[in-house]
Design a protein around this motif. Structure first.
Motif, PDB file in Angstrom:
ATOM      1  N   ARG A   1      73.196  86.890 -54.990  1.00  0.00           N
ATOM      2  CA  ARG A   1      73.694  87.025 -53.625  1.00  0.00           C
ATOM      3  C   ARG A   1      73.190  85.824 -52.850  1.00  0.00           C
ATOM      4  O   ARG A   1      71.982  85.551 -52.828  1.00  0.00           O
ATOM      5  N   VAL A   2      74.107  85.082 -52.225  1.00  0.00           N
ATOM      6  CA  VAL A   2      73.737  83.887 -51.472  1.00  0.00           C
ATOM      7  C   VAL A   2      74.415  83.919 -50.111  1.00  0.00           C
ATOM      8  O   VAL A   2      75.298  84.737 -49.862  1.00  0.00           O
ATOM      9  N   ALA A   3      73.994  83.024 -49.244  1.00  0.00           N
ATOM     10  CA  ALA A   3      74.599  82.877 -47.922  1.00  0.00           C
ATOM     11  C   ALA A   3      74.725  81.393 -47.621  1.00  0.00           C
ATOM     12  O   ALA A   3      73.963  80.572 -48.143  1.00  0.00           O
ATOM     13  N   ARG A   4      75.689  81.048 -46.779  1.00  0.00           N
ATOM     14  CA  ARG A   4      75.839  79.655 -46.360  1.00  0.00           C
ATOM     15  C   ARG A   4      74.731  79.335 -45.358  1.00  0.00           C
ATOM     16  O   ARG A   4      74.489  80.074 -44.413  1.00  0.00           O
ATOM     17  N   THR A   5      74.107  78.203 -45.570  1.00  0.00           N
ATOM     18  CA  THR A   5      73.026  77.779 -44.687  1.00  0.00           C
ATOM     19  C   THR A   5      73.515  77.592 -43.261  1.00  0.00           C
ATOM     20  O   THR A   5      72.828  77.944 -42.306  1.00  0.00           O
ATOM     21  N   VAL A   6      74.723  77.067 -43.093  1.00  0.00           N
ATOM     22  CA  VAL A   6      75.258  76.848 -41.746  1.00  0.00           C
ATOM     23  C   VAL A   6      75.390  78.177 -40.990  1.00  0.00           C
ATOM     24  O   VAL A   6      75.146  78.236 -39.791  1.00  0.00           O
ATOM     25  N   ASP A   7      75.739  79.268 -41.695  1.00  0.00           N
ATOM     26  CA  ASP A   7      75.816  80.578 -41.047  1.00  0.00           C
ATOM     27  C   ASP A   7      74.435  81.047 -40.594  1.00  0.00           C
ATOM     28  O   ASP A   7      74.280  81.591 -39.500  1.00  0.00           O
ATOM     29  N   LEU A   8      73.437  80.809 -41.435  1.00  0.00           N
ATOM     30  CA  LEU A   8      72.068  81.168 -41.078  1.00  0.00           C
ATOM     31  C   LEU A   8      71.597  80.356 -39.884  1.00  0.00           C
ATOM     32  O   LEU A   8      71.015  80.896 -38.938  1.00  0.00           O
ATOM     33  N   HIS A   9      71.890  79.057 -39.882  1.00  0.00           N
ATOM     34  CA  HIS A   9      71.514  78.200 -38.754  1.00  0.00           C
ATOM     35  C   HIS A   9      72.179  78.666 -37.469  1.00  0.00           C
ATOM     36  O   HIS A   9      71.531  78.715 -36.415  1.00  0.00           O
ATOM     37  N   ARG A  10      73.470  78.995 -37.542  1.00  0.00           N
ATOM     38  CA  ARG A  10      74.175  79.459 -36.337  1.00  0.00           C
ATOM     39  C   ARG A  10      73.554  80.738 -35.788  1.00  0.00           C
ATOM     40  O   ARG A  10      73.350  80.870 -34.594  1.00  0.00           O
ATOM     41  N   PHE A  11      73.269  81.695 -36.685  1.00  0.00           N
ATOM     42  CA  PHE A  11      72.694  82.956 -36.220  1.00  0.00           C
ATOM     43  C   PHE A  11      71.329  82.745 -35.573  1.00  0.00           C
ATOM     44  O   PHE A  11      71.014  83.371 -34.561  1.00  0.00           O
ATOM     45  N   LEU A  12      70.544  81.852 -36.136  1.00  0.00           N
ATOM     46  CA  LEU A  12      69.205  81.596 -35.599  1.00  0.00           C
ATOM     47  C   LEU A  12      69.219  80.662 -34.395  1.00  0.00           C
ATOM     48  O   LEU A  12      68.190  80.390 -33.803  1.00  0.00           O
ATOM     49  N   GLY A  13      70.403  80.149 -34.041  1.00  0.00           N
ATOM     50  CA  GLY A  13      70.509  79.260 -32.885  1.00  0.00           C
ATOM     51  C   GLY A  13      70.032  77.853 -33.184  1.00  0.00           C
ATOM     52  O   GLY A  13      69.630  77.129 -32.272  1.00  0.00           O
ATOM     53  N   LEU A  14      70.089  77.437 -34.448  1.00  0.00           N
ATOM     54  CA  LEU A  14      69.601  76.116 -34.841  1.00  0.00           C
ATOM     55  C   LEU A  14      70.727  75.133 -35.116  1.00  0.00           C
ATOM     56  O   LEU A  14      70.469  73.959 -35.328  1.00  0.00           O
ATOM     57  N   ALA A  15      71.968  75.575 -35.131  1.00  0.00           N
ATOM     58  CA  ALA A  15      73.103  74.691 -35.416  1.00  0.00           C
ATOM     59  C   ALA A  15      73.695  74.167 -34.122  1.00  0.00           C
ATOM     60  O   ALA A  15      73.653  74.836 -33.090  1.00  0.00           O
ATOM     61  N   PRO A  16      74.271  72.973 -34.161  1.00  0.00           N
ATOM     62  CA  PRO A  16      74.936  72.451 -32.963  1.00  0.00           C
ATOM     63  C   PRO A  16      76.089  73.360 -32.555  1.00  0.00           C
ATOM     64  O   PRO A  16      76.773  73.920 -33.404  1.00  0.00           O
ATOM     65  N   GLN A  17      76.270  73.503 -31.278  1.00  0.00           N
ATOM     66  CA  GLN A  17      77.352  74.332 -30.757  1.00  0.00           C
ATOM     67  C   GLN A  17      78.655  73.552 -30.813  1.00  0.00           C
ATOM     68  O   GLN A  17      78.666  72.349 -30.984  1.00  0.00           O
ATOM     69  N   GLU A  18      79.777  74.240 -30.618  1.00  0.00           N
ATOM     70  CA  GLU A  18      81.078  73.578 -30.660  1.00  0.00           C
ATOM     71  C   GLU A  18      81.242  72.562 -29.536  1.00  0.00           C
ATOM     72  O   GLU A  18      82.015  71.632 -29.654  1.00  0.00           O
ATOM     73  N   ASN A  19      80.519  72.720 -28.435  1.00  0.00           N
ATOM     74  CA  ASN A  19      80.636  71.768 -27.331  1.00  0.00           C
ATOM     75  C   ASN A  19      79.781  70.524 -27.547  1.00  0.00           C
ATOM     76  O   ASN A  19      79.693  69.675 -26.675  1.00  0.00           O
ATOM     77  N   GLY A  20      79.141  70.430 -28.722  1.00  0.00           N
ATOM     78  CA  GLY A  20      78.385  69.230 -29.059  1.00  0.00           C
ATOM     79  C   GLY A  20      76.911  69.296 -28.723  1.00  0.00           C
ATOM     80  O   GLY A  20      76.170  68.390 -29.047  1.00  0.00           O
ATOM     81  N   THR A  21      76.475  70.347 -28.050  1.00  0.00           N
ATOM     82  CA  THR A  21      75.059  70.449 -27.736  1.00  0.00           C
ATOM     83  C   THR A  21      74.299  70.934 -28.958  1.00  0.00           C
ATOM     84  O   THR A  21      74.806  71.718 -29.745  1.00  0.00           O
ATOM     85  N   GLY A  22      73.104  70.446 -29.126  1.00  0.00           N
ATOM     86  CA  GLY A  22      72.286  70.814 -30.271  1.00  0.00           C
ATOM     87  C   GLY A  22      71.329  71.936 -29.930  1.00  0.00           C
ATOM     88  O   GLY A  22      71.412  72.547 -28.866  1.00  0.00           O
ATOM     89  N   PRO A  23      70.416  72.227 -30.849  1.00  0.00           N
ATOM     90  CA  PRO A  23      69.425  73.259 -30.584  1.00  0.00           C
ATOM     91  C   PRO A  23      68.529  72.858 -29.423  1.00  0.00           C
ATOM     92  O   PRO A  23      68.414  71.681 -29.086  1.00  0.00           O
ATOM     93  N   ALA A  24      67.894  73.832 -28.823  1.00  0.00           N
ATOM     94  CA  ALA A  24      67.064  73.598 -27.646  1.00  0.00           C
ATOM     95  C   ALA A  24      65.789  72.841 -27.978  1.00  0.00           C
ATOM     96  O   ALA A  24      65.107  72.372 -27.091  1.00  0.00           O
ATOM     97  N   CYS A  25      65.444  72.720 -29.261  1.00  0.00           N
ATOM     98  CA  CYS A  25      64.229  72.018 -29.639  1.00  0.00           C
ATOM     99  C   CYS A  25      64.467  71.236 -30.908  1.00  0.00           C
ATOM    100  O   CYS A  25      65.450  71.430 -31.591  1.00  0.00           O
TER     101      CYS A  25
ATOM    102  N   PRO B   1      73.589  90.070 -40.439  1.00  0.00           N
ATOM    103  CA  PRO B   1      74.324  89.340 -39.399  1.00  0.00           C
ATOM    104  C   PRO B   1      75.063  88.109 -39.913  1.00  0.00           C
ATOM    105  O   PRO B   1      75.743  87.450 -39.140  1.00  0.00           O
ATOM    106  N   ILE B   2      74.925  87.794 -41.196  1.00  0.00           N
ATOM    107  CA  ILE B   2      75.647  86.663 -41.778  1.00  0.00           C
ATOM    108  C   ILE B   2      76.356  87.137 -43.038  1.00  0.00           C
ATOM    109  O   ILE B   2      75.969  88.134 -43.653  1.00  0.00           O
ATOM    110  N   GLU B   3      77.407  86.395 -43.424  1.00  0.00           N
ATOM    111  CA  GLU B   3      78.198  86.772 -44.595  1.00  0.00           C
ATOM    112  C   GLU B   3      77.403  86.542 -45.873  1.00  0.00           C
ATOM    113  O   GLU B   3      76.770  85.503 -46.053  1.00  0.00           O
ATOM    114  N   VAL B   4      77.458  87.528 -46.774  1.00  0.00           N
ATOM    115  CA  VAL B   4      76.795  87.428 -48.067  1.00  0.00           C
ATOM    116  C   VAL B   4      77.866  87.138 -49.117  1.00  0.00           C
ATOM    117  O   VAL B   4      78.894  87.806 -49.162  1.00  0.00           O
TER     118      VAL B   4
END
Length: 106
Positions: free
Chosen positions: A54-78, A44-47
């Motif tokens: 083989r590596v992946a960008r951490t920000v892509d992993l965070h986004r997929f897992l729902g841990l990165a801030p959204q574009e509207n400025g809201t952060g993760p739920a916890c 589900p993330i770019e390799v």
């Protein structure tokens, strides 16, 4: 059997992370499954290929897992941290994006 990474461990990673063990463990996959899905371009993330690595960008992993801030400025739920302890999963469930298929014409 592999042990999954905790939220705190996922958030404490450098900009690029290795496909195995970091990405695979964060997604709850076995090593062979991780590499097989990467070879088939089905993760589900770019390799990114760096020579034989083989590596992946951490920000892509965070986004997929729902841990990165959204574009509207809201952060993760916890908030992950030392106070989360072993009950991180119970206190905070990272929501994975749900794949939706296109509507079929009838």
């Amino acid at each position: 059997m592999t042990t999954a990474l905790s939220i705190a461990e996922v958030l404490d990673q450098p900009a690029l992370v290795p496909l195995w063990p970091t990405v695979g463990r964060a997604l709850g996959l076995a090593e062979s499954t991780t590499y097989q899905l990467a070879a088939e371009d089905r993760l589900p993330i770019e390799v990114i290929r760096l020579g034989r690595r083989r590596v992946a960008r951490t920000v892509d992993l965070h986004r997929f897992l729902g841990l990165a801030p959204q574009e509207n400025g809201t952060g993760p739920a916890c908030e992950a941290g030392p106070s989360a302890g072993n009950d991180e999963e119970a206190a905070c469930e990272a929501a994975s994006p749900v794949e939706q298929s296109a509507p079929t014409a009838k």
